[in-house]
Design a protein around this motif. Sequence first.
Motif, PDB file in Angstrom:
ATOM      1  N   SER A   7      -7.126   1.696  10.673  1.00 16.35           N
ATOM      2  CA  SER A   7      -8.335   1.918   9.877  1.00 16.35           C
ATOM      3  C   SER A   7      -7.911   2.032   8.422  1.00 16.35           C
ATOM      4  CB  SER A   7      -9.031   3.207  10.320  1.00 16.35           C
ATOM      5  OG  SER A   7      -8.299   4.336   9.889  1.00 16.35           O
ATOM      6  N   PRO A   8      -8.812   1.700   7.483  1.00 20.48           N
ATOM      7  CA  PRO A   8      -8.431   1.782   6.062  1.00 20.48           C
ATOM      8  C   PRO A   8      -7.851   3.145   5.695  1.00 20.48           C
ATOM      9  CG  PRO A   8     -10.568   0.741   6.300  1.00 20.48           C
ATOM     10  CD  PRO A   8     -10.179   1.216   7.663  1.00 20.48           C
TER      11      PRO A   8
ATOM     12  N   THR B  83      -4.174   3.704   4.209  1.00 19.41           N
ATOM     13  CA  THR B  83      -3.989   4.280   2.870  1.00 19.41           C
ATOM     14  C   THR B  83      -3.180   5.575   2.937  1.00 19.41           C
ATOM     15  OG1 THR B  83      -6.154   3.337   2.362  1.00 19.41           O
ATOM     16  CG2 THR B  83      -5.218   4.771   0.704  1.00 19.41           C
TER      17      THR B  83
ATOM     18  N   ARG C  81      -1.399 -14.522  15.191  1.00 18.38           N
ATOM     19  CA  ARG C  81      -1.783 -14.455  16.609  1.00 18.38           C
ATOM     20  C   ARG C  81      -0.675 -13.912  17.533  1.00 18.38           C
ATOM     21  NH1 ARG C  81      -5.559 -16.091  13.600  1.00 18.38           N
ATOM     22  NH2 ARG C  81      -7.217 -17.474  14.299  1.00 18.38           N
TER      23      ARG C  81
END
Lengths: 512, 102
Positions: free
Chosen positions: A339-340, A344, A459
């Motif tokens: 997740s961002p 971060t 991939r």
Amino acid sequence: MSFAVVKAASYTLAHTPDFIPFGSTPTTAKARNDQEYFDALKKGLRSFDELVNYPPNQCYIGNITPEQLGEIAQPWYKDAAAAERTGRYGDIMPQVEFYALLKAADAFDLVALTPEFIEQANPALAAHPLLKRYTLDASKGMAAANMHAMLEEHKAEPLNMNGELVGIVKQAHDEDENLSAHIMLENLTVKATGVHAALCLEAQGVDLSEVDYIIECSEEACGDINQRGGGNFAKAIGEMIGCVSATGSDLRGFCAAPAHSLIHAAALVKGGAFKNVLVVAGGAVAKLGMNSREHLAKDMPVLEDSLAGFAFLISENDGVSPIVNTDIIGRLNVGAGSSPQAVTSALVSEPLKAVGRTIPEICRYSVEMQNPEITKPAGAGDVPEANYKMIAALAVKEGQLERAQLMDFVKKHGMQGFALTQGHIPSGVPYLGHGRDAIMNGEINSFMVVGKGSLFLGRMTNLFDGISTVVEKNPGVQGGHGESAGFDKDEARRLVAKAMQDVAARLTESEE
Amino acid sequence: MDLENQKRIKELAETHGNENVVVVLGGAEAEASGLAAETVTAGDPTFAGPLAGVQLGLSVYHITEEAVKEVVDSAVYEEQVGMMEMVLPVEEIAEEMAQFRA
């Protein structure tokens, strides 16, 4: 052991309007016979002067700072002031020089140019302070008629100047698709643009013969049917630019590869294995005209009309140049979330926290520095600004910043994006040159380089990637904290010696 | 929307039925989110991908919309989306998305 330093950084562009059809978006349009797109494309091309004058490119080569770029009104592609092709960090070369360099980079007689083109290119090479070492032999040119025959047999890709055939890149094998004309064209482009970037370090006073290791970190792979990504662009580039004392290898990691390379280079130097590590990357043909469909739909010129390159030198501590503080390394481990917020935290707040520092203590953040004028019309938004907002929001969540200060943080610790959308090119390292200067001039003390990579595109995994580190003022200059050059060690030895003398004196007194 | 994603969404809808598929977007911009929403409802507006001319009419929401937030565990939401909620133009995105659920 002392930290490694950022000794120099260079940034280059090559204007390649006739190469745009080799890009991924135009290739798809060609497969669909989308003539309307190609008609629009022709009208949307920029001249060499327009490319040079374009303010983000002037920022990339070091003639204006990101702060100065931010003060220039957008759209930047309109009415730009006249500017120079050479800058503090690099050079912008026209297509004629690029084709000549492509031929100079060709070790297997795969590039053929017409004698007329060679005669036109040689004076341009001779007039260039860095490229004059590469003179082409017109007697070895190929007639255009012979080239047409190879193109018709699909054994070559065309090199056009304003639509007129002046050369070809031939396939390197009759059956091996890994050595097809298109792949050879892409790979020779990486080599040629990488050479251009590395040579611009020489213009800054770097002695390339003293480089002892080279890391190439672009996004292409060279090899044949038995080893498709075997390599080694690094040594191929080094051979052409006089790195006679160097060995090297290629490092890949999508857009995060330059930040990985910075850390690898710094570790190799700090660990004592090598003294001067050159990191270099050439440009990506596939990304030419990548967002051109959206740009043309909005009556904008095709802004992805050039190939970018960069190079930087990481060396032993000279006591002056900014250090790469590898005590601070943000890493997106395999077990980390994607997740961002998780990304971060892992790249920005956690490595700082580990050394007792906070997000606002780092003066600047060099993130994905894409030029927003290219990405916004394509729906990708202002990438650097989005990154800055995320870093600021994280600082708020961690109680290091008031929520009301969020946009102030973005302004103070962020900067205007200015790099071309060539994958690895804008990621983390475009600010090494400006940042180095800003530290040397005393304007800032530190900046964090944050690289991210979209591994899922290959991939093989759905994982995301990222790595970061901090470049900061050399404590050898200020006599400050942390690891340092010889000055601090000597000072420490003197202090210890004096303390021991004092103790000895006191002991003598008490005995008496 | 990425052509590969269009293909995957089309296949999922074919496998499970349009009424059983909900698309949750995470785009950073209102306009881009709108384009993605349009793609999975009325068809690919750029006529480039597998959903060109295909009206799936799927339910589509952005992760920052209240309707999604209400059905997600608040601790998980805070951990995964809390920071981005602070950063994204949430209201603008919600307005854009509403247009495609009329």
